[in-house]
Design an enzyme around this catalytic site. Sequence first.
Site, PDB file in Angstrom:
ATOM      1  N   ILE A 183      -4.756  -0.698  -7.076  1.00 16.24           N
ATOM      2  CA  ILE A 183      -5.636  -2.454  -7.109  1.00 16.24           C
ATOM      3  C   ILE A 183      -6.741  -1.956  -7.643  1.00 16.24           C
ATOM      4  O   ILE A 183      -7.403  -2.368  -8.092  1.00 16.24           O
ATOM      5  CB  ILE A 183      -4.851  -3.918  -6.176  1.00 16.24           C
ATOM      6  CG1 ILE A 183      -3.743  -3.911  -5.992  1.00 16.24           C
ATOM      7  CG2 ILE A 183      -5.849  -4.629  -6.551  1.00 16.24           C
ATOM      8  CD1 ILE A 183      -2.851  -4.306  -7.237  1.00 16.24           C
ATOM      9  N   LYS A 193      -8.342   0.442  11.081  1.00 15.74           N
ATOM     10  CA  LYS A 193      -6.827   0.434  10.109  1.00 15.74           C
ATOM     11  C   LYS A 193      -6.700   1.787   9.459  1.00 15.74           C
ATOM     12  O   LYS A 193      -7.456   2.160   8.114  1.00 15.74           O
ATOM     13  CB  LYS A 193      -6.087  -0.584   8.302  1.00 15.74           C
ATOM     14  CG  LYS A 193      -5.104  -0.275   8.074  1.00 15.74           C
ATOM     15  CD  LYS A 193      -5.147  -1.573   7.253  1.00 15.74           C
ATOM     16  CE  LYS A 193      -3.252  -1.382   6.156  1.00 15.74           C
ATOM     17  NZ  LYS A 193      -3.935  -2.765   5.257  1.00 15.74           N
ATOM     18  N   GLY A 232       3.580  -6.821   5.118  1.00 10.62           N
ATOM     19  CA  GLY A 232       3.129  -6.516   3.939  1.00 10.62           C
ATOM     20  C   GLY A 232       4.016  -7.305   2.063  1.00 10.62           C
ATOM     21  O   GLY A 232       4.208  -7.705   1.790  1.00 10.62           O
ATOM     22  N   CYS A 269      -8.017   3.098   2.218  1.00  3.89           N
ATOM     23  CA  CYS A 269      -7.314   2.307   0.477  1.00  3.89           C
ATOM     24  C   CYS A 269      -7.410   3.767   0.017  1.00  3.89           C
ATOM     25  O   CYS A 269      -8.221   4.614  -0.050  1.00  3.89           O
ATOM     26  CB  CYS A 269      -8.489   1.372   0.365  1.00  3.89           C
ATOM     27  SG  CYS A 269      -8.076   0.405  -1.512  1.00  3.89           S
TER      28      CYS A 269
HETATM   29  C1  LIG Z   1      -0.686  -5.248  -3.513  1.00  2.00           C
HETATM   30  C2  LIG Z   1      -1.049  -4.451  -2.692  1.00  2.00           C
HETATM   31  C3  LIG Z   1      -2.491  -4.550  -2.072  1.00  2.00           C
HETATM   32  C4  LIG Z   1      -3.092  -4.185  -1.006  1.00  2.00           C
HETATM   33  N1  LIG Z   1      -3.536  -4.936  -0.648  1.00  2.00           N
HETATM   34  C5  LIG Z   1      -4.782  -3.666   0.466  1.00  2.00           C
HETATM   35  C6  LIG Z   1      -6.116  -4.140   0.863  1.00  2.00           C
HETATM   36  O1  LIG Z   1      -6.721  -4.866   0.577  1.00  2.00           O
HETATM   37  N2  LIG Z   1      -6.603  -3.908   1.757  1.00  2.00           N
HETATM   38  C7  LIG Z   1      -5.325  -2.896   2.927  1.00  2.00           C
HETATM   39  O2  LIG Z   1      -6.123  -2.773   4.483  1.00  2.00           O
HETATM   40  N3  LIG Z   1      -4.542  -3.181   2.330  1.00  2.00           N
HETATM   41  C8  LIG Z   1      -3.990  -2.946   1.229  1.00  2.00           C
HETATM   42  N4  LIG Z   1      -3.239  -2.422   1.242  1.00  2.00           N
HETATM   43  C9  LIG Z   1      -1.898  -2.233   2.369  1.00  2.00           C
HETATM   44  C10 LIG Z   1      -0.754  -3.480   2.957  1.00  2.00           C
HETATM   45  O3  LIG Z   1      -1.685  -4.128   3.638  1.00  2.00           O
HETATM   46  C11 LIG Z   1       0.249  -2.636   4.047  1.00  2.00           C
HETATM   47  O4  LIG Z   1      -0.640  -1.301   4.980  1.00  2.00           O
HETATM   48  C12 LIG Z   1       0.811  -2.041   3.283  1.00  2.00           C
HETATM   49  O5  LIG Z   1       1.400  -2.142   1.970  1.00  2.00           O
HETATM   50  C13 LIG Z   1       1.883  -0.774   3.485  1.00  2.00           C
HETATM   51  O6  LIG Z   1       2.757  -2.313   3.992  1.00  2.00           O
HETATM   52  P1  LIG Z   1       4.106  -2.402   4.047  1.00  2.00           P
HETATM   53  O7  LIG Z   1       4.975  -1.959   3.598  1.00  2.00           O
HETATM   54  O8  LIG Z   1       4.903  -3.779   4.524  1.00  2.00           O
HETATM   55  O9  LIG Z   1       3.456  -3.350   1.570  1.00  2.00           O
HETATM   56  C14 LIG Z   1      -2.110  -3.696  -0.283  1.00  2.00           C
HETATM   57  C15 LIG Z   1      -0.540  -3.269  -0.062  1.00  2.00           C
HETATM   58  C16 LIG Z   1       0.018  -3.785  -1.499  1.00  2.00           C
HETATM   59  C17 LIG Z   1       1.006  -3.947  -1.990  1.00  2.00           C
END
Ligand SMILES: Cc1cc2nc3c(=O)[nH]c(=O)nc-3n(C[C@H](O)[C@H](O)[C@H](O)COP(=O)(O)O)c2cc1C
Length: 328
Positions: free
Chosen positions: A80, A173, A273, A139
């Site tokens: 993103i 984070k 997430g 990120c």
């Molecule tokens: C589409 C998308 C956008 C994300 N945007 C952010 C963000 O803006 N800031 C952030 O700290 N993490 C972001 N993440 C990471 C998630 O917060 C999380 O740390 C990561 O996806 C792992 O968790 P999950 O496997 O449950 O998704 C994003 C993840 C996805 C899939």
Amino acid sequence: MPSSPSPRSSPDLAVALGRLRLPNPIMVASGTFGYGREMAGFVELSRLGGIVPKTITPLPRKGNAPWRTVETSAGLLNSIGLDNDGVEAFLERQLPFLVACGAPLVVSVAGATLDDFVALARRLDGVAGIAALELNVSCPNVSHGVDMGTDADLCRRVVAGVRSATELPVLAKLTPNVTDIAAIARAAQEGGADAVTLINTCQGMAVDWRRRRPMLGNVVGGLSGPAIKPIALRCVHQVRRAVDIPIVGVGGIMTVDDCMEFFVTGASAVQVGTASFAEPVVSGRLLDALPAALAELGAGSLRDIVGTLATAPAAACAAAEERNAHAS
Ligand SMILES: Cc1cc2nc3c(=O)[nH]c(=O)nc-3n(C[C@H](O)[C@H](O)[C@H](O)COP(=O)(O)O)c2cc1C
């Protein structure tokens, strides 16, 4: 709307992440829950342990070129690129709704420099309704976006700078895309973090071989979803042994069993997430299922089970012996 379990049968789910208090450990992860509005029809937002909206930056960002998401086996790849309207638009357009939700609001911030992080912290300090800041030093989808999460000294200085700029509790984070995540977590603790959030996405790539092109506009992206749960658990395990501050576990959580795995490994709370994309009601469902899972372990409170994983070889032997005894 999902129904709440009766208070008399409920275990104590309260969580303390340093100075941040949560009513329960089921949070929603940044970037996967929008700014709350989109999810209001699916989840009773006031029940959540915490809401972490999409990361904001000092100025608006357009994000990366398409495609920005690709589904992979057991996961999602995204690039993103921190698309957001900047801190002032957030305060004006998103904050009132988020505060009205009633769940603790943890605002995720990111900057290109240490000074950006400090300026954001100063701007958000004292703003009514914000419970804590989560520093996105992890990120993988922006140029230099992970530098502060891959360099221990820089991470320590960013956290310390933010701490001196705000009274708000601070969560750092972290990225799994490092050689030694425990060293980075120790640096965050030394900088004064109230807690660490583990993990952001794992760097990955998808390829269209027929066109001989990468699938993502940014070529590489961040992998999330069930594929990364073992990596996230490993990070929680390693960091748990390296720091005294609480850990928020995130990565691939889809079921209450996943939540419990994170808790016994050492996470005091979890963030959901990618699962919210596949099943928008998932966070409420996990919250409903938690009391029964705790009861299975005979736990009267969540705190009783956090970090209770037995990893000593003797424990493994005893468990194996017990299994064998049952099998024979
Ligand atoms: C589409 C998308 C956008 C994300 N945007 C952010 C963000 O803006 N800031 C952030 O700290 N993490 C972001 N993440 C990471 C998630 O917060 C999380 O740390 C990561 O996806 C792992 O968790 P999950 O496997 O449950 O998704 C994003 C993840 C996805 C899939």
